[in-house]
Design a protein around this motif. Structure first.
Motif, PDB file in Angstrom:
ATOM      1  N   GLY A  96      38.285  45.397  38.836  1.00 57.18           N
ATOM      2  CA  GLY A  96      38.260  45.626  40.271  1.00 57.18           C
ATOM      3  C   GLY A  96      38.888  46.966  40.601  1.00 57.18           C
ATOM      4  O   GLY A  96      39.903  47.341  40.006  1.00 57.18           O
ATOM      5  N   VAL A 156      33.833  45.675  40.141  1.00 58.80           N
ATOM      6  CA  VAL A 156      33.790  45.314  41.556  1.00 58.80           C
ATOM      7  C   VAL A 156      34.570  46.390  42.297  1.00 58.80           C
ATOM      8  O   VAL A 156      35.722  46.666  41.967  1.00 58.80           O
ATOM      9  N   HIS A 211      29.374  45.889  41.415  1.00 60.09           N
ATOM     10  CA  HIS A 211      29.219  45.051  42.601  1.00 60.09           C
ATOM     11  C   HIS A 211      30.193  45.559  43.659  1.00 60.09           C
ATOM     12  O   HIS A 211      31.191  46.195  43.339  1.00 60.09           O
ATOM     13  N   GLN A 220      32.546  44.561  47.142  1.00 65.14           N
ATOM     14  CA  GLN A 220      33.223  43.467  47.827  1.00 65.14           C
ATOM     15  C   GLN A 220      33.837  43.998  49.114  1.00 65.14           C
ATOM     16  O   GLN A 220      34.551  45.005  49.087  1.00 65.14           O
ATOM     17  N   TYR A 229      36.374  38.492  45.100  1.00 63.01           N
ATOM     18  CA  TYR A 229      35.054  38.485  44.464  1.00 63.01           C
ATOM     19  C   TYR A 229      34.926  37.299  43.508  1.00 63.01           C
ATOM     20  O   TYR A 229      33.915  36.588  43.513  1.00 63.01           O
ATOM     21  N   ARG A 273      34.533  34.025  45.318  1.00 64.11           N
ATOM     22  CA  ARG A 273      33.237  33.900  45.976  1.00 64.11           C
ATOM     23  C   ARG A 273      32.091  33.667  44.988  1.00 64.11           C
ATOM     24  O   ARG A 273      31.092  33.053  45.330  1.00 64.11           O
ATOM     25  N   ASN A 274      32.241  34.154  43.767  1.00 63.56           N
ATOM     26  CA  ASN A 274      31.113  34.153  42.836  1.00 63.56           C
ATOM     27  C   ASN A 274      31.258  33.236  41.628  1.00 63.56           C
ATOM     28  O   ASN A 274      30.288  33.055  40.896  1.00 63.56           O
TER      29      ASN A 274
END
Length: 139
Positions: free
Chosen positions: A5, A58, A92, A94, A134, A137-138
């Motif tokens: 992240g 992320v 990704h 976020q 993240y 959520r995933n």
């Protein structure tokens, strides 16, 4: 599978890493960057990617409270595009609204850390919160 992240700012990049199972995020470090000199910390990032065997990234998107793109969204996406190109790994994004505020609140209320010390760790904690949000959520 390790996920990294990132909280991308104009002077620093906060870095966090997931545990191998993708349940929790831990803050790692803060990488100093200089956008004006085109120094983005990619060398250090590469070392961390190899060390932790990162498989994806992320990156926090600093949106405005009304869900419009904030002034740093384009910079974060550009940083993500560079990372995707350099490492060939998926990136990704976020929503990171209020993560820095939450990080600062945590440092004040839970850790009672002075303003000077907060400045040294807040980006790392923000990256951790972005990544944890993240993961929640995933996974």
């Amino acid at each position: 599978m390790r996920i990294m992240g990132l909280d991308v700012g104009s002077k620093t990049v906060g870095v966090a890493i997931s545990d191998p199972l993708g349940f929790t995020a831990q803050g790692l470090e803060i990488i100093k960057i200089d956008e004006e000199k085109a120094e983005f910390g990619f060398t250090r990032l590469e070392e961390l990617v190899k060390q932790y065997q990162v498989e994806q990234f992320v990156i926090g998107l600093p949106k405005n409270m009304n869900n419009t793109n904030g002034p740093r969204v384009d910079a974060s996406i550009t940083y993500g595009n560079h990372i995707e190109h350099l490492f060939g790994l998926p990136v990704h994004y976020q929503d990171e609204r209020l993560t820095t505020v939450e990080a600062e609140r945590m440092l004040i209320e839970q850790a009672d850390i002075s303003r000077g010390k907060r400045k040294k760790v807040i980006d790392k904690l923000a990256a951790q919160l972005i990544l944890q949000n993240y993961l929640n959520r995933n996974f």
